[in-house]
Design an enzyme around this catalytic site. Sequence first.
Site, PDB file in Angstrom:
ATOM      1  N   CYS A 119       7.490  26.245  36.489  1.00  0.00           N
ATOM      2  CA  CYS A 119       7.560  24.919  35.881  1.00  0.00           C
ATOM      3  C   CYS A 119       7.765  23.835  36.929  1.00  0.00           C
ATOM      4  O   CYS A 119       7.187  22.752  36.830  1.00  0.00           O
ATOM      5  CB  CYS A 119       8.665  24.897  34.839  1.00  0.00           C
ATOM      6  SG  CYS A 119       8.308  26.001  33.440  1.00  0.00           S
ATOM      7  N   GLU A 157       8.545  23.388  29.288  1.00  0.00           N
ATOM      8  CA  GLU A 157       8.023  22.388  30.213  1.00  0.00           C
ATOM      9  C   GLU A 157       6.501  22.442  30.292  1.00  0.00           C
ATOM     10  O   GLU A 157       5.838  21.400  30.252  1.00  0.00           O
ATOM     11  CB  GLU A 157       8.574  22.609  31.637  1.00  0.00           C
ATOM     12  CG  GLU A 157      10.079  22.556  31.734  1.00  0.00           C
ATOM     13  CD  GLU A 157      10.743  23.919  31.670  1.00  0.00           C
ATOM     14  OE1 GLU A 157      11.700  24.139  32.421  1.00  0.00           O
ATOM     15  OE2 GLU A 157      10.310  24.761  30.854  1.00  0.00           O
TER      16      GLU A 157
END
Length: 146
Positions: free
Chosen positions: A79, A48
């Site tokens: 994330c 991510e």
Amino acid sequence: MALALEEARAAAAEDEVPVGAVVVCAERVVARAHNRTRGLRDPTAHAEILALREAAARLGDWRLTDCTLYVTLEPCAMCAGALVLARVARLVYGAVDPKAGMCGTLGNIVQDERLNHRVEVVRGVGAEEAAALLTEFFQQQRERRA
């Protein structure tokens, strides 16, 4: 999600935890990445984070307000926080993460009303295949150690 699953398979081929991510803006793929924590020796090199960095660089803006992040595994706290900070509009993820998932499982950073931005969340897209990739990877890791 099909592209994110491709990225997850690429991660597994590099002996990385099989997680893949894709950023889509205006129906166009602007970034794709997979976990590279082992290869880069970087604890922040989650799929991510790498995809968000690439998307921001390509779009020339850290604000990804019209973007959707597709990821094969529910994002962790780091994330999830990055999604909020980047002002990502939508998150679509596959498998839940009962040990570290912070987008609905252990907590929900991306929809915390105390923060200045909330992310729309769609859960379970491609979950079976994403979970199977993770299960197979960790089974192989255990077999290697035995």
